[in-house]
Design a protein around this motif. Structure first.
Motif: not given
Length: 222
Positions: A2-7, A188-211
């Motif tokens: 179960d992945m909590d998407l609220s963050p 030590n929930d590394m799977v959740r950490a990896y997923i969130l890292v990928l998501i925030i990286t993608a959001i930041s990359l999309l923002a700067t790419y769009g600019l």
């Protein structure tokens, strides 16, 4: 799993609201320093840029001093049943505080690059200072304003230290993506950490790419 998407939602909402706030504050602060400030310009500029150079935890400490229930502002708000600390509003305040200098510096630089002869011409034609600002200054500084908005959004969505200090880590309420990554690492929930890292990286990359794409397109058709 179960992945909590609220963050993700909390971070996007926080960054969006804080970007709107710092856009207005940054524009008018930049206008004052660039065009109106006559005395103490270096000091005022230093104070406005202070959140950029201070450690985020120090910024969070100052915010606690300002908005804590024992502070004059916090006590006044409590009389109206408004509590800032450990609320979603605290995440917005933290994000806006740390991202404000990026907006201010970018917009101020854009303002100071404008040919002052254009403003003098406007005054000669009888335009008021506000008419000159809205009809000449803002249109010419628009690329800098957009750039400031994108950088402020990216900074706000990645804010951690000040947010943790003043808003804490309340799941579904104040737990942003960076805070959720920290909590996942601690547990030590590394799977959740990896997923969130990928998501925030993608959001930041999309923002700067769009600019960057927007700036390239603007220069191409200038």
């Amino acid at each position: 799993m179960d992945m909590d998407l609220s963050p993700i939602w909390i971070s996007l909402k926080t960054a969006s609201v804080s970007t709107v706030i710092v856009t207005f504050l940054g524009i008018f602060a930049a206008r004052y320093v660039a065009f109106r400030c006559k005395h103490g310009k270096a000091l005022i500029d230093g104070l406005l840029n202070l959140p950029l150079v201070l450690p985020p935890t120090v910024v969070g400490f100052f915010l606690l001093l300002i908005f804590g229930v024992r502070s004059p502002i916090g006590a006044l708000l409590m009389q109206w049943n408004v509590k800032i600390v450990f609320s979603w509003g605290a995440t917005v305040i933290a994000a806006a505080t740390v991202s404000f200098p990026l907006m201010y510096k970018t917009v101020r630089t854009s303002f100071e690059l404008i040919d002052t002869n254009l403003m003098r011409a406007g005054r000669t034609l009888g335009s008021s200072e506000w008419e000159i600002f809205f009809r000449i200054v803002l249109p010419l500084a628009w690329p800098g304003i957009i750039g400031g908005c994108v950088m402020s959004f990216a900074r706000a969505i990645g804010e951690f230290g000040a947010t943790l200090m003043i808003a804490g880590s309340i799941p579904g309420k104040t737990q942003t993506i960076p805070v959720a990554i920290y909590i996942a690492m601690q547990s030590n929930d590394m799977v959740r950490a990896y997923i969130l890292v990928l998501i925030i990286t993608a959001i930041s990359l999309l923002a700067t790419y769009g600019l960057n794409r927007w700036l390239i397109h603007k220069q191409k058709y200038r």
